[in-house]
Design an enzyme around this catalytic site. Sequence first.
Site, PDB file in Angstrom:
ATOM      1  CD  GLU A   1      -3.738  -3.991  -3.081  1.00  0.00           C
ATOM      2  OE1 GLU A   1      -3.606  -3.050  -2.270  1.00  0.00           O
ATOM      3  OE2 GLU A   1      -3.977  -5.167  -2.718  1.00  0.00           O
TER       4      GLU A   1
ATOM      5  CG  ASP B   1      -2.014  -1.031   1.148  1.00  0.00           C
ATOM      6  OD1 ASP B   1      -2.262  -1.567   0.048  1.00  0.00           O
ATOM      7  OD2 ASP B   1      -2.620  -1.324   2.194  1.00  0.00           O
TER       8      ASP B   1
END
Length: 265
Positions: free
Chosen positions: A182, A45
Amino acid sequence: MDRSVFLEDLDAFTYRQALASRDAVVLIPVGSLEQHGPHLPLGTDTILSTEFAAAVAQRLGAFVAQPISYGYKSQQKSGGGNHLSGTTSLDGASLIAMARNLVKSFLSQGVRHVVFINGHFENYQFLYEGIDLALEDMRIGPGAEESVLLLSYWDFVTQETLAQVYPDGFPGWEIEHGGVLETSLMLHLDPSRVAMDRLVDGPAAILPRFDRLPVMPERTPATGCLSSAAGSSASKGALLHGQVVDDLVADLAAELACERAGVPA
């Protein structure tokens, strides 16, 4: 040689000169230290939010502050859960305080606009609260020249891009953790940190429409991922990254009236 967009690379006098314009923009990436399955790093992240911030800053002539690398507690329905090894979190009060202090510090130095680029779902409302309290502390109200913007990068992914990344249908943001989005972005931006040989292809998590505390660990897939990353590719990551950066730059340039949008620093 072009100057770095990262504040950590600048000396104080160069930074002071930039602040003298009274038009400086500082982007703050916000991520987490959170498990993302067996194939992605714990810092995913933070890596992604920092990469987006850097790409945007280069085109806006802005700066990138050091990231907030810890996030609010992972929740079972969006990040697998705070009970999983590797997930190391802040409580809400701590994240609020960090955002509050950073906004006050940057604005008091003479930064005109602060932009938080969030990469961890659970952070958003705590960042919002910290920003709001900081502006209240500084008595900065409607109509002020200074401003703070808050956004999560995935909110800029268009339906057209989703259709190309997920040709069989988008499973939904609520289970996109350690999945195709992601993983593809990491394959494009930092492939050395992706272990595709460890990717586990399995069914998406099926979770209730409520939160239960304490969590029931068996409801989180053993991988920690809420959807499969099978089908990820660097080309999909390049598409996602390029489209999101273009839209971020366009929106921020319009909002902050950055005349240098689209021109490399």
